[in-house]
Design an enzyme around this catalytic site. Structure first.
Site, PDB file in Angstrom:
ATOM      1  N   SER A  18       0.849  -1.192   0.000  1.00 13.32           N
ATOM      2  CA  SER A  18       0.000   0.000   0.000  1.00 13.32           C
ATOM      3  C   SER A  18       0.880   1.236   0.000  1.00 13.32           C
ATOM      4  O   SER A  18       2.036   1.204   0.456  1.00 13.32           O
ATOM      5  CB  SER A  18      -0.901   0.019   1.241  1.00 13.32           C
ATOM      6  OG  SER A  18      -1.498   1.290   1.437  1.00 13.32           O
ATOM      7  N   TYR A  39      -1.541  -1.116  10.494  1.00 10.44           N
ATOM      8  CA  TYR A  39      -1.710  -1.330   9.053  1.00 10.44           C
ATOM      9  C   TYR A  39      -0.504  -0.802   8.290  1.00 10.44           C
ATOM     10  O   TYR A  39       0.064  -1.482   7.425  1.00 10.44           O
ATOM     11  CB  TYR A  39      -2.988  -0.636   8.585  1.00 10.44           C
ATOM     12  CG  TYR A  39      -3.203  -0.673   7.087  1.00 10.44           C
ATOM     13  CD1 TYR A  39      -3.809  -1.764   6.486  1.00 10.44           C
ATOM     14  CD2 TYR A  39      -2.800   0.393   6.278  1.00 10.44           C
ATOM     15  CE1 TYR A  39      -4.019  -1.798   5.106  1.00 10.44           C
ATOM     16  CE2 TYR A  39      -2.989   0.373   4.904  1.00 10.44           C
ATOM     17  CZ  TYR A  39      -3.606  -0.725   4.327  1.00 10.44           C
ATOM     18  OH  TYR A  39      -3.793  -0.761   2.972  1.00 10.44           O
ATOM     19  N   LYS A  54       2.240  -3.034   6.058  1.00  9.86           N
ATOM     20  CA  LYS A  54       2.447  -2.805   4.630  1.00  9.86           C
ATOM     21  C   LYS A  54       3.898  -2.436   4.326  1.00  9.86           C
ATOM     22  O   LYS A  54       4.420  -2.769   3.262  1.00  9.86           O
ATOM     23  CB  LYS A  54       1.484  -1.724   4.133  1.00  9.86           C
ATOM     24  CG  LYS A  54       0.013  -2.145   4.157  1.00  9.86           C
ATOM     25  CD  LYS A  54      -0.220  -3.375   3.300  1.00  9.86           C
ATOM     26  CE  LYS A  54      -1.687  -3.728   3.192  1.00  9.86           C
ATOM     27  NZ  LYS A  54      -1.931  -4.909   2.312  1.00  9.86           N
TER      28      LYS A  54
END
Length: 245
Positions: A136, A149, A153
């Site tokens: 991401s 998160y 990533k």
């Protein structure tokens, strides 16, 4: 993952292929006789990737946590005349993926590594293969309040580099896709509010929200023979958003 989570379009081969593409003469079925396993592929970016890989000639196995979602995706793609089958796979469930702890780091990083470990022996038997991990833009530009998160990533970028080295001897290439803001149900909280959307677009060179299809062609390319000299790289598809660690 490929992320492939698994999962899972012209470059190294020749300047000729670039000229052909620019003239609308793209090579047909670059993934013919390939099998693609795409996890989390019944919606959003994963579904667009599955569709594009099938359109480019691969037989695609879609997967998701719920049977009804798999059935719906398979029916939709088969209805387009594509070679697709499906299976239920929740990479965080014991019965599906070696019992992973249900946290973001486990799902995004450990599951990717374990799935890679599971699929590489089959790729090696066939003389090689290609793995595309989905990270991401959050790996480069962390999203506020999404610390775990963002960290997971970012870890996928390092995992890509490491796997590319470890798997080279089996002719398995490993690359990574880092999408920016793509209009999916998962990212709804970021684009549904118009003011927030405009703020995000201000950091982009291309002033629009991305579509899942913007990612699909890149994955198809990375899986094709046109990318046979590319491994260990991350392609950022984020409308020109700055992306440096």
């Amino acid at each position: 993952m490929l992320k492939v989570r698994l999962p899972l379009g012209a470059c190294a081969r020749s300047w000729k292929s670039v000229r052909m593409a620019s003239c609308g003469m793209a090579r047909r079925n670059p993934l013919e006789n390939k099998v693609a396993l795409v996890t989390a592929s019944t919606d959003g970016i994963g579904f667009a990737i599955a569709r594009r890989l099938a359109q480019d000639g691969a037989h695609v196995v879609v997967s998701s946590r719920k049977q009804q979602n798999v059935d719906r995706a398979v029916a939709a793609l088969q209805g387009e005349g594509l070679s697709v089958s499906g299976t239920v796979c929740h990479v965080g469930k014991a019965e599906d993926r070696e019992r992973l702890v249900a946290t973001i780091l486990d799902i995004n990083v450990k599951a990717t590594a374990l799935l890679t470990k599971a699929v590489v022996p089959e790729m090696a038997k066939r003389g090689g293969g290609s793995i595309v991990i989905v990270s991401s833009i959050g790996a480069y530009r962390p999203f506020p309040s999404l610390g775990p998160y963002n960290v997971s990533k970012t870890a996928l970028l390092g995992l890509t580099k490491n796997l590319a080295i470890e798997l080279a001897e089996w002719n398995v290439r490993v690359n990574c896709l880092a999408p920016g803001l793509i209009k999916t149900s998962f990212s709804r909280m970021l684009w549904e509010d118009q003011a927030r959307q405009e703020s995000i677009k201000a950091a982009m060179q291309i002033k629009r929200i991305g579509k899942p299809e913007d990612c699909a062609g890149i994955v198809s390319f990375l899986c094709s023979e046109d990318a046979s000299y590319i491994t260990g790289e991350t392609v950022v598809v984020a409308g020109g958003t700055l992306s440096h660690l």
